[in-house]
Design a protein around this motif. Structure first.
Motif, mmCIF file in Angstrom:
data_model
loop_
_atom_site.group_PDB
_atom_site.id
_atom_site.type_symbol
_atom_site.label_atom_id
_atom_site.label_comp_id
_atom_site.label_asym_id
_atom_site.label_seq_id
_atom_site.Cartn_x
_atom_site.Cartn_y
_atom_site.Cartn_z
ATOM 1 N N VAL A 1 6.805 -7.604 -2.914
ATOM 2 C CA VAL A 1 8.071 -6.842 -2.377
ATOM 3 C C VAL A 1 8.882 -6.172 -3.416
ATOM 4 O O VAL A 1 9.373 -5.244 -3.312
ATOM 5 C CB VAL A 1 8.930 -7.878 -1.431
ATOM 6 C CG1 VAL A 1 9.673 -8.940 -2.254
ATOM 7 C CG2 VAL A 1 10.109 -7.077 -0.708
ATOM 8 N N ASP A 2 8.885 -7.033 -4.627
ATOM 9 C CA ASP A 2 9.645 -6.580 -5.755
ATOM 10 C C ASP A 2 9.190 -5.285 -6.357
ATOM 11 O O ASP A 2 9.854 -4.304 -6.925
ATOM 12 C CB ASP A 2 9.778 -7.712 -6.977
ATOM 13 C CG ASP A 2 10.581 -8.777 -6.619
ATOM 14 O OD1 ASP A 2 11.405 -8.561 -5.710
ATOM 15 O OD2 ASP A 2 10.554 -9.810 -7.291
ATOM 16 N N LEU A 3 7.710 -4.894 -6.243
ATOM 17 C CA LEU A 3 7.241 -3.756 -6.608
ATOM 18 C C LEU A 3 6.699 -2.671 -5.519
ATOM 19 O O LEU A 3 6.136 -1.859 -5.853
ATOM 20 C CB LEU A 3 5.980 -4.034 -7.587
ATOM 21 C CG LEU A 3 6.359 -5.130 -8.870
ATOM 22 C CD1 LEU A 3 4.997 -5.344 -9.519
ATOM 23 C CD2 LEU A 3 7.110 -4.262 -9.764
ATOM 24 N N HIS A 4 6.858 -3.271 -4.311
ATOM 25 C CA HIS A 4 6.372 -2.470 -3.114
ATOM 26 C C HIS A 4 6.833 -0.923 -3.311
ATOM 27 O O HIS A 4 6.069 0.028 -3.106
ATOM 28 C CB HIS A 4 6.549 -3.028 -1.929
ATOM 29 C CG HIS A 4 6.004 -2.308 -0.823
ATOM 30 N ND1 HIS A 4 4.646 -2.245 -0.540
ATOM 31 C CD2 HIS A 4 6.613 -1.536 0.277
ATOM 32 C CE1 HIS A 4 4.562 -1.523 0.632
ATOM 33 N NE2 HIS A 4 5.580 -1.367 1.135
ATOM 34 N N ARG A 5 8.047 -0.639 -3.489
ATOM 35 C CA ARG A 5 8.732 0.601 -3.511
ATOM 36 C C ARG A 5 8.665 1.313 -4.953
ATOM 37 O O ARG A 5 9.211 2.265 -4.726
ATOM 38 C CB ARG A 5 10.284 0.485 -2.872
ATOM 39 C CG ARG A 5 10.347 -0.052 -1.661
ATOM 40 C CD ARG A 5 9.896 0.887 -0.634
ATOM 41 N NE ARG A 5 9.700 0.563 0.606
ATOM 42 C CZ ARG A 5 9.207 1.050 1.749
ATOM 43 N NH1 ARG A 5 8.603 2.215 1.425
ATOM 44 N NH2 ARG A 5 9.209 0.494 2.898
ATOM 45 N N SER A 6 8.120 0.735 -5.783
ATOM 46 C CA SER A 6 8.109 1.483 -7.169
ATOM 47 C C SER A 6 7.148 2.865 -6.740
ATOM 48 O O SER A 6 5.944 2.933 -6.099
ATOM 49 C CB SER A 6 7.295 0.580 -8.105
ATOM 50 O OG SER A 6 6.069 0.383 -7.851
ATOM 51 N N PRO A 7 7.312 3.838 -7.650
ATOM 52 C CA PRO A 7 6.744 5.167 -7.308
ATOM 53 C C PRO A 7 5.115 5.128 -7.604
ATOM 54 O O PRO A 7 4.257 5.551 -6.715
ATOM 55 C CB PRO A 7 7.350 6.143 -8.117
ATOM 56 C CG PRO A 7 8.652 5.684 -8.541
ATOM 57 C CD PRO A 7 8.469 4.208 -8.514
ATOM 58 N N LYS A 8 4.764 4.363 -8.562
ATOM 59 C CA LYS A 8 3.073 4.272 -8.681
ATOM 60 C C LYS A 8 2.646 3.641 -7.791
ATOM 61 O O LYS A 8 1.284 3.781 -7.505
ATOM 62 C CB LYS A 8 2.984 4.026 -10.311
ATOM 63 C CG LYS A 8 3.284 2.629 -10.694
ATOM 64 C CD LYS A 8 3.008 2.307 -12.131
ATOM 65 C CE LYS A 8 3.093 0.833 -12.649
ATOM 66 N NZ LYS A 8 2.808 0.610 -13.949
#
Length: 304
Positions: free
Chosen positions: A263-270
């Motif tokens: 969940v902490d990285l799910h929305r990062s652009p890459k």
């Protein structure tokens, strides 16, 4: 001397710029009493008077002017750093670590290749391994898993594909051994422990004994070579079946393929760019009727 909080310096800097406590409080989004308390704490820590109070507002003293010149430079550098970090986070670049299943290369690589060609700043580390990579410790950004929806806390799982697995054999083996009427009359080439969650492995269960299993391997290429060589029957996806004979197919052997992120990285652009590329079937596969996102295709069933 110890200054406990940058907020004290920022409050003093804002008062110096605007001239009044009330204006600084409005900009900082705090009560005016908080601004006064921060200035008092800063003056106590420094042992010097930073402002002259007068009816029209606050004017920096000589000591205050010296401090605020340095503070203004630091505040500007912090702003530059924040803009740089935000800009880097918004770009689709750097390394992305994707842990996948050994048998889904024909599904995912055309999609990933299109993305990498379109985003030359992005670098892919593509891992296929029997062990389960942990997303919560940063071992991978994205995992492709098969079977039931992953339920680990803080994991985001979205459907990718329906996995079709069918039982195949080489023409020579099928001609010699005959149709699959009695499962125990045949030999099998199977995955190792990493393949146990696959529906066909659960189905096989106690239907066979050890003598029926002629080969176990976690290497999908080795299993395919053994099946093609007539060593025994084995489960494959349709896109691996050229030259082989399909001897059995059951809907219960199908399972879903999942895209899993933390969940902490799910929305990062890459991460979002890779997820979108993987879900974009292009001309690779037919739509899956169960959901608008995943596609139906042949793929291996061993978990990552």
């Amino acid at each position: 001397m110890q200054i406990d909080s940058w907020d004290d310096i920022r409050a003093a800097l804002t008062v110096a710029r605007l001239g009044t406590v009330s204006a600084a409080a409005q900009v900082l989004g705090v009560h005016h009493a908080t601004v006064i308390r921060r200035i008092d704490a800063l003056e106590a820590a420094l042992g010097a008077r930073l402002f002259q109070r007068h009816p029209r507002g606050y004017a920096p003293t000589e000591a205050g002017q010296a401090l605020l010149e340095i503070a203004a430079g630091a505040d500007e550098r912090f702003a530059q750093m924040a803009a740089r970090i935000a800009g880097a986070g918004a770009r689709i670049e750097g390394e992305i670590v994707l842990t996948s299943l050994p048998d889904v290369t024909t599904l995912v690589m055309p999609r990933l290749t299109r993305l990498l060609l379109a985003q030359p700043g992005l670098r892919l580390r593509y891992l296929t391994d029997p062990r389960l990579f942990r997303l919560d410790t940063g071992e991978a950004h994205i995992a492709i898993r098969a079977g039931n929806r992953p339920t680990e806390p803080d994991y985001v799982a979205t459907p990718l594909a329906i996995i079709q697995m069918r039982l195949y054999g080489a023409p020579g083996y099928v001609a010699a051994a005959g149709a699959v009427e009695d499962i125990r009359a045949h030999r099998f080439v199977l995955p190792g422990p990493e393949g146990r969650p696959a529906p066909f492995m659960r189905w096989l269960g106690d239907r066979v004994v050890a003598e029926n299993i002629v080969m176990i391997s976690n290497d999908a290429h080795a299993r395919l070579a053994a099946i093609r060589g007539g060593l025994g029957l084995g489960w494959l996806s349709p896109d691996q079946s050229d030259g082989l004979v399909e001897v059995m197919a059951l809907p219960e052997w199908d399972s879903r393929l999942w895209l899993v992120t933390h969940v902490d990285l799910h929305r990062s652009p890459k991460v979002q760019a890779v997820l979108k590329a993987l879900r974009d079937s292009g001309a690779d596969a037919d739509p899956d009727p169960e959901t608008a996102e995943p596609t139906e295709t042949g793929a291996g069933a061993a978990p990552d």
